[in-house]
Design a protein around this motif. Structure first.
Motif, mmCIF file in Angstrom:
data_model
loop_
_atom_site.group_PDB
_atom_site.id
_atom_site.type_symbol
_atom_site.label_atom_id
_atom_site.label_comp_id
_atom_site.label_asym_id
_atom_site.label_seq_id
_atom_site.Cartn_x
_atom_site.Cartn_y
_atom_site.Cartn_z
ATOM 1 N N GLU A 141 128.568 3.141 83.335
ATOM 2 C CA GLU A 141 128.492 4.000 82.271
ATOM 3 C C GLU A 141 129.311 5.475 82.484
ATOM 4 O O GLU A 141 129.693 5.705 83.659
ATOM 5 N N ALA A 142 129.958 5.842 81.489
ATOM 6 C CA ALA A 142 130.556 7.274 81.904
ATOM 7 C C ALA A 142 130.457 8.839 80.065
ATOM 8 O O ALA A 142 130.273 7.811 79.426
ATOM 9 N N LYS A 143 130.416 8.675 80.691
ATOM 10 C CA LYS A 143 129.833 10.961 80.593
ATOM 11 C C LYS A 143 130.648 11.994 80.523
ATOM 12 O O LYS A 143 130.712 11.986 82.321
ATOM 13 N N VAL A 144 130.179 13.274 80.039
ATOM 14 C CA VAL A 144 131.094 14.300 79.836
ATOM 15 C C VAL A 144 129.595 15.477 80.733
ATOM 16 O O VAL A 144 129.022 15.729 79.484
ATOM 17 N N VAL A 145 129.566 15.696 81.520
ATOM 18 C CA VAL A 145 128.434 16.791 81.644
ATOM 19 C C VAL A 145 128.750 18.700 81.679
ATOM 20 O O VAL A 145 129.338 17.922 82.542
ATOM 21 N N GLU A 146 127.943 18.967 81.039
ATOM 22 C CA GLU A 146 128.162 20.015 80.716
ATOM 23 C C GLU A 146 127.322 21.249 81.508
ATOM 24 O O GLU A 146 125.691 20.579 81.314
ATOM 25 N N THR A 147 127.018 21.980 82.737
ATOM 26 C CA THR A 147 126.251 22.866 83.120
ATOM 27 C C THR A 147 126.254 24.280 82.430
ATOM 28 O O THR A 147 127.562 24.599 83.618
ATOM 29 N N GLY A 148 125.598 24.526 82.501
ATOM 30 C CA GLY A 148 125.558 26.534 82.344
ATOM 31 C C GLY A 148 124.670 27.184 83.644
ATOM 32 O O GLY A 148 123.746 26.782 83.639
ATOM 33 N N THR A 149 125.238 28.318 84.207
ATOM 34 C CA THR A 149 124.674 28.909 85.082
ATOM 35 C C THR A 149 124.861 30.187 85.070
ATOM 36 O O THR A 149 125.393 30.830 84.264
ATOM 37 N N THR A 150 123.023 30.813 85.474
ATOM 38 C CA THR A 150 123.087 32.245 84.746
ATOM 39 C C THR A 150 123.089 32.728 86.310
ATOM 40 O O THR A 150 121.957 32.324 87.065
ATOM 41 N N GLU A 151 124.216 33.625 86.999
ATOM 42 C CA GLU A 151 122.931 33.991 88.050
ATOM 43 C C GLU A 151 122.878 35.953 87.345
ATOM 44 O O GLU A 151 123.210 36.408 86.843
ATOM 45 N N TYR A 152 121.922 35.890 88.423
ATOM 46 C CA TYR A 152 121.380 36.752 88.444
ATOM 47 C C TYR A 152 121.390 38.584 89.936
ATOM 48 O O TYR A 152 121.634 37.281 90.641
ATOM 49 N N ASP A 153 121.568 39.151 89.560
ATOM 50 C CA ASP A 153 121.979 40.032 90.785
ATOM 51 C C ASP A 153 120.649 40.698 90.930
ATOM 52 O O ASP A 153 119.687 41.421 90.530
ATOM 53 N N LEU A 154 120.081 39.850 92.869
ATOM 54 C CA LEU A 154 118.876 40.323 93.179
ATOM 55 C C LEU A 154 118.652 41.528 94.101
ATOM 56 O O LEU A 154 117.603 41.982 94.492
#
Length: 75
Positions: free
Chosen positions: A60-73
């Motif tokens: 198979e082939a697919k495009v995967v989108e990943t969202g990243t949210t960073e938090y200031d700790l």
């Protein structure tokens, strides 16, 4: 939120293991035909040999989108 994209191309090895190759930031107008052609070329030329095994087929082939949210700790 930072969004990243990867093209995941999956192959089956001669021993039946699924192996994936990823390409970061694939071109937006990439076509299914171009992906199939690239994967077929990889398969026919034995470009990669994971654990010494050849790829046997396309899975198979697919495009995967990943969202990243960073938090200031920092307190």
């Amino acid at each position: 939120m930072e969004v990243s994209k990867k093209l995941l191309m999956s192959f089956m090895t001669t021993s039946g293991k699924k192996v994936s190759i990823s390409v970061d930031d694939p071109r937006e107008n990439l076509t299914e035909t171009e992906i199939k052609t690239a994967m077929t070329t990889i398969l026919s030329k034995n470009i990669f040999k994971p654990a010494g095994e050849n790829f046997a087929s396309l899975v198979e082939a697919k495009v995967v989108e990943t969202g990243t949210t960073e938090y200031d700790l920092v307190l």
